[in-house]
Write a protein that holds these residues in place. Structure first.
Motif, PDB file in Angstrom:
ATOM      1  N   GLU A   5       0.831  -1.212   0.000  1.00  0.00           N
ATOM      2  CA  GLU A   5       0.000   0.000   0.000  1.00  0.00           C
ATOM      3  C   GLU A   5       0.861   1.255   0.000  1.00  0.00           C
ATOM      4  OE1 GLU A   5      -3.690  -2.085   2.501  1.00  0.00           O
ATOM      5  OE2 GLU A   5      -2.240  -0.802   3.526  1.00  0.00           O
ATOM      6  N   LEU A   6       1.916   1.247   0.822  1.00  0.00           N
ATOM      7  CA  LEU A   6       2.803   2.410   0.874  1.00  0.00           C
ATOM      8  C   LEU A   6       3.469   2.640  -0.487  1.00  0.00           C
ATOM      9  CD1 LEU A   6       4.184   4.653   2.454  1.00  0.00           C
ATOM     10  CD2 LEU A   6       5.867   2.999   3.242  1.00  0.00           C
ATOM     11  N   GLN A   7       3.845   1.548  -1.121  1.00  0.00           N
ATOM     12  CA  GLN A   7       4.453   1.677  -2.439  1.00  0.00           C
ATOM     13  C   GLN A   7       3.458   2.251  -3.438  1.00  0.00           C
ATOM     14  OE1 GLN A   7       6.349  -1.867  -3.957  1.00  0.00           O
ATOM     15  NE2 GLN A   7       6.404  -1.056  -6.038  1.00  0.00           N
ATOM     16  N   ALA A   8       2.216   1.792  -3.365  1.00  0.00           N
ATOM     17  CA  ALA A   8       1.192   2.289  -4.294  1.00  0.00           C
ATOM     18  C   ALA A   8       0.976   3.794  -4.107  1.00  0.00           C
ATOM     19  CB  ALA A   8      -0.119   1.537  -4.080  1.00  0.00           C
ATOM     20  N   VAL A   9       1.035   4.262  -2.863  1.00  0.00           N
ATOM     21  CA  VAL A   9       0.873   5.693  -2.600  1.00  0.00           C
ATOM     22  C   VAL A   9       2.014   6.473  -3.245  1.00  0.00           C
ATOM     23  CG1 VAL A   9       0.982   7.438  -0.777  1.00  0.00           C
ATOM     24  CG2 VAL A   9      -0.516   5.444  -0.526  1.00  0.00           C
ATOM     25  N   ASN A  10       3.229   5.992  -3.059  1.00  0.00           N
ATOM     26  CA  ASN A  10       4.375   6.641  -3.697  1.00  0.00           C
ATOM     27  C   ASN A  10       4.222   6.660  -5.211  1.00  0.00           C
ATOM     28  OD1 ASN A  10       7.102   7.205  -1.907  1.00  0.00           O
ATOM     29  ND2 ASN A  10       5.652   5.886  -0.874  1.00  0.00           N
ATOM     30  N   GLU A  11       3.816   5.552  -5.763  1.00  0.00           N
ATOM     31  CA  GLU A  11       3.684   5.467  -7.213  1.00  0.00           C
ATOM     32  C   GLU A  11       2.608   6.420  -7.725  1.00  0.00           C
ATOM     33  OE1 GLU A  11       5.043   0.829  -7.979  1.00  0.00           O
ATOM     34  OE2 GLU A  11       2.943   1.258  -7.555  1.00  0.00           O
ATOM     35  N   THR A  12       1.531   6.516  -6.986  1.00  0.00           N
ATOM     36  CA  THR A  12       0.444   7.402  -7.405  1.00  0.00           C
ATOM     37  C   THR A  12       0.911   8.853  -7.445  1.00  0.00           C
ATOM     38  OG1 THR A  12      -1.188   5.922  -6.465  1.00  0.00           O
ATOM     39  CG2 THR A  12      -1.861   8.201  -6.813  1.00  0.00           C
ATOM     40  N   ILE A  13       1.637   9.265  -6.414  1.00  0.00           N
ATOM     41  CA  ILE A  13       2.075  10.657  -6.351  1.00  0.00           C
ATOM     42  C   ILE A  13       3.122  10.944  -7.418  1.00  0.00           C
ATOM     43  CG2 ILE A  13       3.236  12.377  -4.921  1.00  0.00           C
ATOM     44  CD1 ILE A  13       2.021  10.882  -2.493  1.00  0.00           C
ATOM     45  N   LEU A  14       4.036  10.007  -7.604  1.00  0.00           N
ATOM     46  CA  LEU A  14       5.111  10.234  -8.569  1.00  0.00           C
ATOM     47  C   LEU A  14       4.652  10.021 -10.000  1.00  0.00           C
ATOM     48  CD1 LEU A  14       8.066   8.526  -6.698  1.00  0.00           C
ATOM     49  CD2 LEU A  14       7.654  10.974  -6.999  1.00  0.00           C
ATOM     50  N   GLY A  15       3.579   9.239 -10.164  1.00  0.00           N
ATOM     51  CA  GLY A  15       3.128   8.949 -11.511  1.00  0.00           C
ATOM     52  C   GLY A  15       4.045   7.994 -12.249  1.00  0.00           C
ATOM     53  N   GLU A  16       4.739   7.136 -11.499  1.00  0.00           N
ATOM     54  CA  GLU A  16       5.592   6.136 -12.142  1.00  0.00           C
ATOM     55  C   GLU A  16       5.632   4.901 -11.256  1.00  0.00           C
ATOM     56  OE1 GLU A  16       9.917   7.005 -11.998  1.00  0.00           O
ATOM     57  OE2 GLU A  16       9.359   8.763 -10.841  1.00  0.00           O
ATOM     58  N   ILE A  17       5.910   3.760 -11.858  1.00  0.00           N
ATOM     59  CA  ILE A  17       5.928   2.563 -11.041  1.00  0.00           C
ATOM     60  C   ILE A  17       7.332   2.314 -10.502  1.00  0.00           C
ATOM     61  CG2 ILE A  17       3.932   1.511 -12.184  1.00  0.00           C
ATOM     62  CD1 ILE A  17       6.146  -0.426 -13.434  1.00  0.00           C
ATOM     63  N   LEU A  18       7.381   1.732  -9.311  1.00  0.00           N
ATOM     64  CA  LEU A  18       8.652   1.524  -8.626  1.00  0.00           C
ATOM     65  C   LEU A  18       8.915   0.031  -8.507  1.00  0.00           C
ATOM     66  CD1 LEU A  18       7.965   4.116  -5.784  1.00  0.00           C
ATOM     67  CD2 LEU A  18       9.323   4.463  -7.847  1.00  0.00           C
ATOM     68  N   ASP A  19      10.169  -0.295  -8.381  1.00  0.00           N
ATOM     69  CA  ASP A  19      10.540  -1.695  -8.212  1.00  0.00           C
ATOM     70  C   ASP A  19      10.235  -2.141  -6.786  1.00  0.00           C
ATOM     71  OD1 ASP A  19      12.353  -4.065  -9.267  1.00  0.00           O
ATOM     72  OD2 ASP A  19      12.925  -3.622  -7.209  1.00  0.00           O
ATOM     73  N   LYS A  20       9.528  -3.266  -6.671  1.00  0.00           N
ATOM     74  CA  LYS A  20       9.069  -3.701  -5.345  1.00  0.00           C
ATOM     75  C   LYS A  20      10.226  -3.961  -4.388  1.00  0.00           C
ATOM     76  CE  LYS A  20       6.329  -7.344  -5.251  1.00  0.00           C
ATOM     77  NZ  LYS A  20       5.663  -8.627  -4.819  1.00  0.00           N
ATOM     78  N   ARG A  21      11.223  -4.705  -4.842  1.00  0.00           N
ATOM     79  CA  ARG A  21      12.310  -5.052  -3.924  1.00  0.00           C
ATOM     80  C   ARG A  21      13.137  -3.841  -3.535  1.00  0.00           C
ATOM     81  NH1 ARG A  21      14.168 -10.363  -7.071  1.00  0.00           N
ATOM     82  NH2 ARG A  21      13.412  -9.045  -8.761  1.00  0.00           N
ATOM     83  N   ASN A  22      13.422  -2.990  -4.501  1.00  0.00           N
ATOM     84  CA  ASN A  22      14.207  -1.796  -4.187  1.00  0.00           C
ATOM     85  C   ASN A  22      13.438  -0.870  -3.249  1.00  0.00           C
ATOM     86  OD1 ASN A  22      16.270  -2.704  -5.801  1.00  0.00           O
ATOM     87  ND2 ASN A  22      15.586  -1.557  -7.602  1.00  0.00           N
ATOM     88  N   PHE A  23      12.135  -0.733  -3.484  1.00  0.00           N
ATOM     89  CA  PHE A  23      11.326   0.125  -2.627  1.00  0.00           C
ATOM     90  C   PHE A  23      11.345  -0.371  -1.179  1.00  0.00           C
ATOM     91  CE2 PHE A  23       7.308   1.185  -0.548  1.00  0.00           C
ATOM     92  CZ  PHE A  23       7.316   2.562  -0.672  1.00  0.00           C
ATOM     93  N   ARG A  24      11.122  -1.667  -0.994  1.00  0.00           N
ATOM     94  CA  ARG A  24      11.072  -2.215   0.360  1.00  0.00           C
ATOM     95  C   ARG A  24      12.415  -2.083   1.064  1.00  0.00           C
ATOM     96  NH1 ARG A  24       6.126  -5.491  -0.662  1.00  0.00           N
ATOM     97  NH2 ARG A  24       6.274  -6.993   1.028  1.00  0.00           N
ATOM     98  N   LYS A  25      13.484  -2.335   0.307  1.00  0.00           N
ATOM     99  CA  LYS A  25      14.829  -2.197   0.871  1.00  0.00           C
ATOM    100  C   LYS A  25      15.042  -0.771   1.369  1.00  0.00           C
ATOM    101  CE  LYS A  25      17.361  -3.979  -2.244  1.00  0.00           C
ATOM    102  NZ  LYS A  25      18.240  -3.990  -3.429  1.00  0.00           N
ATOM    103  N   ARG A  26      14.676   0.180   0.531  1.00  0.00           N
ATOM    104  CA  ARG A  26      14.898   1.584   0.861  1.00  0.00           C
ATOM    105  C   ARG A  26      14.084   2.003   2.087  1.00  0.00           C
ATOM    106  NH1 ARG A  26      13.641   7.114  -0.421  1.00  0.00           N
ATOM    107  NH2 ARG A  26      11.532   6.638  -1.116  1.00  0.00           N
TER     108      ARG A  26
END
Lengths: 214, 214
Positions: A156-177
């Motif tokens: 869910e947190l990743q989806a929020v980031n993606e929505t605001i940025l308007g781009e999709i993020l890599d799941k593993r890199n996002f969680r690591k960060r």
DNA sequence: ACAAAAGTGTTTTTGTTACACCCATGT
DNA sequence: ACATGGGTGTAACAAAAACACTTTTGT
């Protein structure tokens, strides 16, 4: 001491929330049309307090995270100079669930940022500026947590980031960060939502506080 | 339309320049003591224009780069709410050379940021905030160029960065980074200053414009 | 058994940092 | 000749990006 010129100081707030995977802005309906929540100062009050008061009175989302955005002067306004101190607010999805049943409150409506109706003055420009500020803050602060409910999954947190940025993020890199930032912690509970593996629920370590990264 | 409350709106400007390898702030002397340049609005004017007018009238450095910093409300002020829209200005060393001979202008003085005298209201806090903003902008914009004269050496530019950040930078890494930004170009001229190899002179490719990095 | 989202490591690439010597000039 | 700041490249390290499969649940 009074300024030498007729002066109309108003506060406007851009209230953001994530609804149905979209970044939306809360607008209020006035006789003249849609506008951002806000209005003039009342009595002698702190600017932040005035912004929160308008947000609370007009929308019911008084618990939102609030931050000053920019101050605009409109010399062309009727009756002298109009000065607008703009804020933006982040409403947690958690607060959204509780409908702030509008008791004598102006009519309000969430609107997708991508498809705002015609707004008063330059309110559309203010909302766009707020969006840019929010997007750039994602990179160097934990501000996205202010849009989350008390407990949330990493997806869910990743989806929020993606929505605001308007781009999709890599799941593993996002969680690591995110985990490296040490800003959230697992609650131990899991969310069973749909026909798939339940997700771990997390909460903010310092709710209400926005930390800067690096 | 006039606000329902006595309201005093003022503009304050934090004018920065690099003098003798130090980051200094230009203050003006009033009967009540030292303060940042600024004052109330006059007539109906744009906020940016008002900031530039105050800067020009009170200091003579009207060509400086100006940027809005933050807006403060002071409910405790005598006579109602005082609202201060703060700006900061970057005065190029080039402009400094021309003494803006104070014709009937208030007395003014450059003061090291590290050793400001007692200032009006929260002007010291405003200057400190402006310094933090400036330092953080060095990392992601070409704003430092606004403090440079029209032609300058890389060593001078590096010294300006070091002064603002309060830390020393690696010469080779700094040059590599700046040149990669494509924001300056060699003039072909050299500066012979002292008993050593003359330095290449550079100029900004887009003077007056601040570019964002990455 | 299948569909659907959760969860998990390693390699590659890129960018950042650390570091030392020769050059051109004035005295 | 010496003192002074100007100018240059490379290796080590760290951070960011790319990438695919197994797990757990509901139906």
């Amino acid at each position: 001491m009074i300024g030498p010129v007729a002066l109309n100081l108003s506060i406007e707030v851009v209230p953001f929330a994530i609804r149905a995977e979209r970044l939306e802005v809360l607008l209020t309906r006035r006789p003249t049309g849609w506008r951002l929540p806000g209005g003039p100062l009342e009595g002698v009050e702190n600017l932040d307090a005035a912004a929160r008061r308008h947000l609370t009175d007009q929308t019911g989302f008084g618990g939102a995270y609030l931050e000053q955005l920019y101050t605009f002067g409109r010399p062309e306004a009727a009756g002298g100079l109009a000065v607008t101190v703009a804020y933006y607010a982040l409403v947690s999805c958690g607060a959204l669930a509780v409908d702030p049943a509008a008791d004598g409150r102006a009519r309000m409506e969430w609107s997708s940022l991508a498809a705002l109706p015609d707004l008063l003055q330059d309110h559309a420009g203010i909302a766009a500026l707020a969006h840019r500020r929010l997007a750039s803050k994602l990179a160097y602060s934990t501000i996205a947590l202010q849009l989350m409910p008390e407990r949330f999954t990493l997806t869910e947190l990743q989806a929020v980031n993606e929505t605001i940025l308007g781009e999709i993020l890599d799941k593993r890199n996002f969680r690591k960060r995110i985990l490296a930032l040490d800003c959230i912690e697992a609650t131990g509970e899991t969310a069973r939502r749909g026909g798939h593996r339940p997700a771990q629920l997390y909460r903010a370590k310092r709710p209400g506080q926005v930390d800067f990264i690096k």
